[in-house]
Design a protein around this motif. Structure first.
Motif, PDB file in Angstrom:
ATOM      1  N   VAL A  76      -0.780  -3.224  -3.254  1.00 29.62           N
ATOM      2  CA  VAL A  76      -0.677  -1.901  -2.629  1.00 29.62           C
ATOM      3  C   VAL A  76      -0.875  -2.014  -1.121  1.00 29.62           C
ATOM      4  O   VAL A  76      -0.144  -1.392  -0.332  1.00 29.62           O
ATOM      5  CB  VAL A  76      -1.705  -0.939  -3.243  1.00 29.62           C
ATOM      6  CG1 VAL A  76      -1.721   0.387  -2.490  1.00 29.62           C
ATOM      7  CG2 VAL A  76      -1.406  -0.711  -4.722  1.00 29.62           C
ATOM      8  N   ALA A  77      -1.847  -2.836  -0.703  1.00 29.82           N
ATOM      9  CA  ALA A  77      -2.094  -3.008   0.731  1.00 29.82           C
ATOM     10  C   ALA A  77      -0.881  -3.614   1.424  1.00 29.82           C
ATOM     11  O   ALA A  77      -0.530  -3.237   2.547  1.00 29.82           O
ATOM     12  CB  ALA A  77      -3.324  -3.886   0.942  1.00 29.82           C
ATOM     13  N   GLY A  78      -0.200  -4.559   0.752  1.00 29.90           N
ATOM     14  CA  GLY A  78       0.987  -5.175   1.341  1.00 29.90           C
ATOM     15  C   GLY A  78       2.158  -4.218   1.448  1.00 29.90           C
ATOM     16  O   GLY A  78       3.036  -4.387   2.295  1.00 29.90           O
ATOM     17  N   ALA A  79       2.156  -3.196   0.574  1.00 26.63           N
ATOM     18  CA  ALA A  79       3.248  -2.212   0.610  1.00 26.63           C
ATOM     19  C   ALA A  79       3.022  -1.126   1.652  1.00 26.63           C
ATOM     20  O   ALA A  79       3.891  -0.285   1.872  1.00 26.63           O
ATOM     21  CB  ALA A  79       3.404  -1.575  -0.776  1.00 26.63           C
ATOM     22  N   LEU A  80       1.848  -1.140   2.305  1.00 21.62           N
ATOM     23  CA  LEU A  80       1.515  -0.135   3.320  1.00 21.62           C
ATOM     24  C   LEU A  80       1.166  -0.847   4.619  1.00 21.62           C
ATOM     25  O   LEU A  80       0.010  -0.812   5.079  1.00 21.62           O
ATOM     26  CB  LEU A  80       0.346   0.733   2.843  1.00 21.62           C
ATOM     27  CG  LEU A  80       0.571   1.495   1.523  1.00 21.62           C
ATOM     28  CD1 LEU A  80      -0.735   2.160   1.074  1.00 21.62           C
ATOM     29  CD2 LEU A  80       1.666   2.541   1.693  1.00 21.62           C
ATOM     30  N   PRO A  81       2.137  -1.499   5.248  1.00 22.71           N
ATOM     31  CA  PRO A  81       1.837  -2.304   6.443  1.00 22.71           C
ATOM     32  C   PRO A  81       1.369  -1.485   7.634  1.00 22.71           C
ATOM     33  O   PRO A  81       0.736  -2.013   8.540  1.00 22.71           O
ATOM     34  CB  PRO A  81       3.171  -2.999   6.736  1.00 22.71           C
ATOM     35  CG  PRO A  81       4.208  -2.091   6.145  1.00 22.71           C
ATOM     36  CD  PRO A  81       3.572  -1.492   4.925  1.00 22.71           C
ATOM     37  N   GLY A  82       1.685  -0.200   7.648  1.00 24.23           N
ATOM     38  CA  GLY A  82       1.307   0.596   8.812  1.00 24.23           C
ATOM     39  C   GLY A  82      -0.117   1.102   8.788  1.00 24.23           C
ATOM     40  O   GLY A  82      -0.619   1.646   9.777  1.00 24.23           O
ATOM     41  N   LEU A  87      -9.198   0.991   7.614  1.00 20.29           N
ATOM     42  CA  LEU A  87      -8.974   2.174   6.781  1.00 20.29           C
ATOM     43  C   LEU A  87      -8.575   1.765   5.364  1.00 20.29           C
ATOM     44  O   LEU A  87      -9.047   2.353   4.386  1.00 20.29           O
ATOM     45  CB  LEU A  87      -7.892   3.054   7.409  1.00 20.29           C
ATOM     46  CG  LEU A  87      -7.523   4.330   6.631  1.00 20.29           C
ATOM     47  CD1 LEU A  87      -8.732   5.244   6.517  1.00 20.29           C
ATOM     48  CD2 LEU A  87      -6.354   5.049   7.318  1.00 20.29           C
ATOM     49  N   MET A  88      -7.727   0.754   5.269  1.00 14.37           N
ATOM     50  CA  MET A  88      -7.286   0.282   3.962  1.00 14.37           C
ATOM     51  C   MET A  88      -8.468  -0.236   3.154  1.00 14.37           C
ATOM     52  O   MET A  88      -8.629   0.081   1.962  1.00 14.37           O
ATOM     53  CB  MET A  88      -6.251  -0.825   4.128  1.00 14.37           C
ATOM     54  CG  MET A  88      -5.807  -1.482   2.816  1.00 14.37           C
ATOM     55  SD  MET A  88      -5.021  -0.333   1.681  1.00 14.37           S
ATOM     56  CE  MET A  88      -3.523   0.029   2.601  1.00 14.37           C
TER      57      MET A  88
END
Length: 210
Positions: A76-82, A87-88
């Motif tokens: 999931v973290a890799g799919a939200l690079p921005g 925060l992640m």
């Protein structure tokens, strides 16, 4: 010297020797000798839980579940690079911890995946090593999720051998000292006090008449 003290000293001697011997194959056959200390984590968790040996399978499967949660978190973290990393980590880890503390006791509490401390251990240990791997020097051996599972499984096997051998030796020694055949087995417990108290009770009982 009391029976309880003798039992504790005998258990300590057996534990020290067995653990040292059982660590050798891992150090000799794998490239991860610097991470030998990780093998002791299942031993510590098992003794902290004060669980019977059959719990080791649940510990292992629950640890795998925790590793799975960490893998899902990283996907999931890799799919939200921005999303900023702080925060992640802050929001994502909080959500995963909530899910672990809710799903495993409520839905999986009666299954081998319901040992929450082992699930949390698998999750946090996996996150820690995935974050530390990029910081290691180039020549250092690098762990991955499969190796973490394998190391934890090896530690569980070590724990099982340790407990079975200790129970066998302590039971044989104290049954002989009790001067009578036992009516029940000494419980498979990591607590030496339990074994010693059982042995003390047996020694105080009169010999069984034939």
């Amino acid at each position: 010297m009391s029976v309880q003290t003798k039992g504790t000293l005998l258990q300590a001697a057996l534990g020290a020797v067995l653990i040292s011997v059982l660590l050798l194959p891992f150090q000799a056959l794998t490239p991860f000798a610097p991470y030998t200390g990780l093998l002791l984590i299942p031993v510590l968790l098992f003794f902290a839980l004060q669980a019977p040996p059959k719990t080791l399978l649940g510990m292992f499967l629950s640890f795998i579940a925790g590793v799975g949660w960490a893998g899902l978190f990283m996907v999931v973290a890799g799919a939200l690079p921005g999303v900023p990393l702080p925060l992640m980590l802050g929001v994502g880890v909080t959500v995963v911890i909530f899910l672990i503390l809710a799903v495993h006791p409520i839905l999986l509490g009666r299954t081998p995946f319901g040992i929450v401390p082992a699930v949390l251990l698998g999750f946090f240990q996996s996150l820690l090593w995935m974050m530390l791997n990029p910081m290691l020097v180039e020549a250092a051996p690098r762990l991955n999720l499969l190796w973490l599972i394998g190391i934890f499984g090896y530690g569980c096997a070590m724990t099982l051998i340790l407990v079975l051998v200790q129970d066998k030796v302590l039971g044989a020694v104290f049954d002989k000292q009790g001067n009578s055949a036992p009516t029940t087995d000494i419980p498979s417990s990591p607590d030496p006090t339990t074994r010693a108290q059982t042995a003390t009770r047996r020694a105080a009982e009169p010999a069984t008449e034939v």
